[in-house]
Each structure stands twice: as C-alpha cells, then as structure tokens.
Write a protein that holds these residues in place. Sequence first.
Motif, mmCIF file in Angstrom:
data_model
loop_
_atom_site.group_PDB
_atom_site.id
_atom_site.type_symbol
_atom_site.label_atom_id
_atom_site.label_comp_id
_atom_site.label_asym_id
_atom_site.label_seq_id
_atom_site.Cartn_x
_atom_site.Cartn_y
_atom_site.Cartn_z
ATOM 1 N N LEU A 323 0.815 -1.213 0.000
ATOM 2 C CA LEU A 323 0.000 0.000 0.000
ATOM 3 C C LEU A 323 0.849 1.264 0.000
ATOM 4 C CD1 LEU A 323 -2.771 -1.025 2.561
ATOM 5 C CD2 LEU A 323 -3.027 -0.804 0.087
ATOM 6 N N ALA A 324 2.045 1.193 0.562
ATOM 7 C CA ALA A 324 2.923 2.369 0.613
ATOM 8 C C ALA A 324 3.478 2.746 -0.751
ATOM 9 C CB ALA A 324 4.080 2.115 1.578
ATOM 10 N N GLN A 325 3.351 1.872 -1.748
ATOM 11 C CA GLN A 325 3.920 2.146 -3.064
ATOM 12 C C GLN A 325 3.018 3.013 -3.937
ATOM 13 O OE1 GLN A 325 7.077 1.040 -3.309
ATOM 14 N NE2 GLN A 325 6.654 0.203 -1.263
ATOM 15 N N PHE A 326 1.767 3.224 -3.534
ATOM 16 C CA PHE A 326 0.812 3.965 -4.364
ATOM 17 C C PHE A 326 0.327 5.200 -3.596
ATOM 18 C CE2 PHE A 326 0.472 -0.582 -5.234
ATOM 19 C CZ PHE A 326 0.780 -0.618 -6.590
ATOM 20 N N LYS A 327 0.220 6.302 -4.299
ATOM 21 C CA LYS A 327 -0.182 7.557 -3.659
ATOM 22 C C LYS A 327 -1.586 7.477 -3.079
ATOM 23 C CE LYS A 327 2.733 10.531 -6.536
ATOM 24 N NZ LYS A 327 2.769 11.675 -7.486
ATOM 25 N N GLY A 328 -2.489 6.796 -3.787
ATOM 26 C CA GLY A 328 -3.864 6.734 -3.322
ATOM 27 C C GLY A 328 -4.057 5.911 -2.067
ATOM 28 N N THR A 329 -3.150 4.979 -1.788
ATOM 29 C CA THR A 329 -3.296 4.109 -0.615
ATOM 30 C C THR A 329 -2.189 4.302 0.415
ATOM 31 O OG1 THR A 329 -2.096 2.350 -1.782
ATOM 32 C CG2 THR A 329 -4.502 2.347 -1.942
ATOM 33 N N ARG A 330 -1.301 5.240 0.174
ATOM 34 C CA ARG A 330 -0.181 5.430 1.105
ATOM 35 C C ARG A 330 -0.670 5.853 2.490
ATOM 36 N NH1 ARG A 330 5.168 6.085 1.681
ATOM 37 N NH2 ARG A 330 5.850 7.672 3.165
ATOM 38 N N TRP A 331 -1.776 6.604 2.537
ATOM 39 C CA TRP A 331 -2.265 7.058 3.837
ATOM 40 C C TRP A 331 -2.673 5.868 4.717
ATOM 41 C CZ3 TRP A 331 -7.320 6.024 5.329
ATOM 42 C CH2 TRP A 331 -8.169 5.576 4.323
ATOM 43 N N ILE A 332 -3.167 4.786 4.087
ATOM 44 C CA ILE A 332 -3.513 3.595 4.865
ATOM 45 C C ILE A 332 -2.258 2.965 5.447
ATOM 46 C CG2 ILE A 332 -4.637 1.346 4.788
ATOM 47 C CD1 ILE A 332 -6.272 2.310 2.434
ATOM 48 N N ALA A 333 -1.198 2.905 4.632
ATOM 49 C CA ALA A 333 0.066 2.340 5.107
ATOM 50 C C ALA A 333 0.658 3.177 6.229
ATOM 51 C CB ALA A 333 1.053 2.231 3.951
ATOM 52 N N VAL A 334 0.505 4.493 6.148
ATOM 53 C CA VAL A 334 1.007 5.368 7.208
ATOM 54 C C VAL A 334 0.278 5.094 8.518
ATOM 55 C CG1 VAL A 334 1.177 7.775 7.970
ATOM 56 C CG2 VAL A 334 1.791 7.166 5.628
ATOM 57 N N LEU A 335 -1.045 4.914 8.458
ATOM 58 C CA LEU A 335 -1.805 4.607 9.667
ATOM 59 C C LEU A 335 -1.443 3.235 10.232
ATOM 60 C CD1 LEU A 335 -5.368 5.904 8.673
ATOM 61 C CD2 LEU A 335 -3.686 7.025 10.143
ATOM 62 N N MET A 336 -1.112 2.291 9.376
ATOM 63 C CA MET A 336 -0.747 0.953 9.831
ATOM 64 C C MET A 336 0.644 0.914 10.452
ATOM 65 S SD MET A 336 -2.196 -1.218 6.564
ATOM 66 C CE MET A 336 -1.501 -2.761 7.155
ATOM 67 N N SER A 337 1.517 1.854 10.062
ATOM 68 C CA SER A 337 2.891 1.836 10.560
ATOM 69 C C SER A 337 2.964 2.362 11.979
ATOM 70 C CB SER A 337 3.791 2.666 9.642
ATOM 71 O OG SER A 337 3.419 4.030 9.681
ATOM 72 N N ASN A 338 4.061 2.066 12.639
ATOM 73 C CA ASN A 338 4.256 2.495 14.023
ATOM 74 C C ASN A 338 4.873 3.883 14.125
ATOM 75 O OD1 ASN A 338 4.198 1.830 16.924
ATOM 76 N ND2 ASN A 338 6.431 1.918 16.754
ATOM 77 N N ASN A 339 5.741 4.229 13.162
ATOM 78 C CA ASN A 339 6.426 5.525 13.215
ATOM 79 C C ASN A 339 6.031 6.466 12.093
ATOM 80 O OD1 ASN A 339 7.620 4.278 11.060
ATOM 81 N ND2 ASN A 339 9.698 4.269 11.889
ATOM 82 N N GLY A 340 5.004 6.117 11.312
ATOM 83 C CA GLY A 340 4.572 6.979 10.225
ATOM 84 C C GLY A 340 5.390 6.855 8.964
ATOM 85 N N ASN A 341 6.341 5.933 8.929
ATOM 86 C CA ASN A 341 7.182 5.735 7.749
ATOM 87 C C ASN A 341 7.051 4.282 7.304
ATOM 88 O OD1 ASN A 341 9.068 5.887 5.717
ATOM 89 N ND2 ASN A 341 10.827 5.768 7.080
ATOM 90 N N PRO A 342 5.994 3.956 6.522
ATOM 91 C CA PRO A 342 5.764 2.555 6.158
ATOM 92 C C PRO A 342 6.844 1.966 5.272
ATOM 93 C CG PRO A 342 4.313 4.008 4.911
ATOM 94 C CD PRO A 342 4.986 4.859 5.946
ATOM 95 N N ALA A 343 7.598 2.818 4.579
ATOM 96 C CA ALA A 343 8.674 2.292 3.742
ATOM 97 C C ALA A 343 9.787 1.705 4.577
ATOM 98 C CB ALA A 343 9.228 3.392 2.838
#
Length: 363
Positions: A323-343
């Motif tokens: 999800l972090a690879q696409f602009k439209g779904t990156r916000w979901i990956a950010v919420l799932m991450s612990n530090n806000g950096n899903p990459a």
Amino acid sequence: MNSASARNAVIILAVVAAFAAAYWLRGILTPLALAVFLLIMIDGFARTLERRLPQVSRKTATPLAIVLSLLVLSLSLYVVADNMTSFVNQLNVYVPRLNERLAAVAAGLGLGEEVPTIQQLIGRLNPGQVVATVANGLQNFASDFIFVLIYLGFLLATRRSFARKVRALFPDPDQRREATEVVEGVRRGVEKYLWVQTVTGAMIAVASYALMAIMGEENAWFWAFFIFITGYVPIIGAAVGTIAPGLFAFVQYDTLWQPLVILIGLQAINFFVGNVIYPRMQGESLNLDPVAVLLALAFFGALWGIPGAFLSTPLTVTAMIILAQFKGTRWIAVLMSNNGNPAGADRAREREAEKGTYNPAKP
C-alpha cells in the motif's frame, strides 16, 4: 470529483470482492500462504547459516536449512505425540481429582450434590460425535499439511526462475528496481516478524519452564513447548498458552497454593515480556502499530481460522509495504505503521549507506 469518487468506489468494491474470494477459496489459498511463509522462513534460515558458518556455501545452505527445518518439525511432532500419550496414561489419576475439585466448587457455591461427574459430562457430550469431530479435524489437518508440503516443494523448485520473471515483467530498470525493493521489503518484514516472535516466545517458554520445573508440575517440557508455539499468534497466543498449564495444575496438586503460584507466575512472565520487551522489539523491527496487529488478528482469524491467526502479522506487513507504493493508498500504510514511515527507516538508511551519505547520529 466524480472521477475520484468512482475510482474510490471501484477500489472499495475490488477489495470486498478480493476478500470474499479469499474466504471462499480458503481451502486452496491457506495451504499456499503457509507454504510461502515456510519458503521465506527456510530462505532466511539458509542465509543465516551461510552468514554465520563460513564452511557452508550458498549451494549447500538451502538444502541444509530444509533438512534442519524438517528435523525441528519432526521433533516437535514427536514431543506432542509423546506427551499426549503421557496425558492419556494419567487420566486415571486426573479424573478422580477433577471430580473432587468439581464437588468442592459445587459445595462452595451451595449447589449441593447435584453436580455431575466428569464421566457423566462426557456421556452427555455424545462421545461418538466428539470423536468423529476430532477425527475429521485431524484428517483435514493431515490433508492441509500434505498440500502445504506439495506447494512448498514446487515453490522451491521454481524459485530460481523468479529473477527471470521479474526481468520479463519489468523491462525498465527503474521499475524493476522498485519491484525488487517491494519484494525484498516483504521478505525482510516477514523475517523480522519471525525473529521477534521466536525470541520473545523463547523468553516466555524458558522462564515458564523454569517456574513449572521448580514447582514440580508434570509435563513441564510439553507446556513450555505449547507456550512457545502459541506465541506465534500475536497478542493473545502467549496469554492463552500460559493459562492452560495453570489450569492443569489445579488437577495435579492437592492444595491450591501451588497452582495459584504457577498461574500467577506464568501470567506475570507473559505480561512482562509482552508489555515491556515485545512492544520495543516490534516497534523497532516490524514498524507495525499495535492496533493494526490486533485488527489484523481478528480479521484474518475470522477469514482463515487458526492459519489466518498465525499469518495475520506477516500478511499485514505485506499489505502495508504494498500500500505504501501507491499515492492513493499510502495514507492507509502510514496509519498501519508504528512511526509513520511505512517504507521503513532501515531501507532509507541502506540507500544512504550505498551513496555514502549515511550519518549515524541522524535520527
């Protein structure tokens, strides 16, 4: 606005359809997912052997990892079978004690002498139906296990052609590098999950075995192994694993203080490791928000049952990285991450190290 709304609606419908298909095809997809998980585990084990043992070459690392993994699996099955035999042999002792415990609890609650014995409860449960259900479950487990091994064998055989497939799918070098980074990110995430769960599970199991051995609980080795295995189910696995030996201790001992010490001590060990050590290791290694882990456990457990509970965290790590690879779904990956950096900060540091610009003092 209409185009964006239509796109979001199509994405939501596609996600719902994908999860519905995953539920309907769980008999096929669950063994495949477990086989991929085992493949990543064996691959990581092989790289560890190659890195830690200089005499092990790259060609021999994978076969050695497969052999060692099969030996560990066989040993685990032997431990379970041997201790199950011990449980059956001890039923003649456990059943009368359990009847006494039930009678004592009934007397304490003022229920009189109308409480049924274990034999009567078993008779009411229809033993034939229970045995048929257990046999059906064992048959399904055996068939699923065979499918997992078959999938694993084919995955190992076709793994060498994966690089050629990636080059054919992504002729452009930049796209190929991005796709490779995504795959490597998934692999690192699953390996880190295995490492965290194995280390914390071993901590809880070793400390629990020491406590049970000191208190003289029977089958302490089996209960320690049971606690270690259930530790791979995030959040609730170790808690459930530490309750079972405490409950069996109430049947073993004639007094109450030993079972209470075991039960409270096991829960204290699990609480300390699960709330002090595990969150720190998970936050630094997996980069997953605890709420996301809990929701994933509930969701994939409902979707695929026990295998889904075991695979919930690896699947969540995979979803976050993709999800972090696409602009439209990156916000979901950010919420799932612990530090806000899903990459992942580790990958950013690797890139800086390759360019020679990495500063260790920089947070």
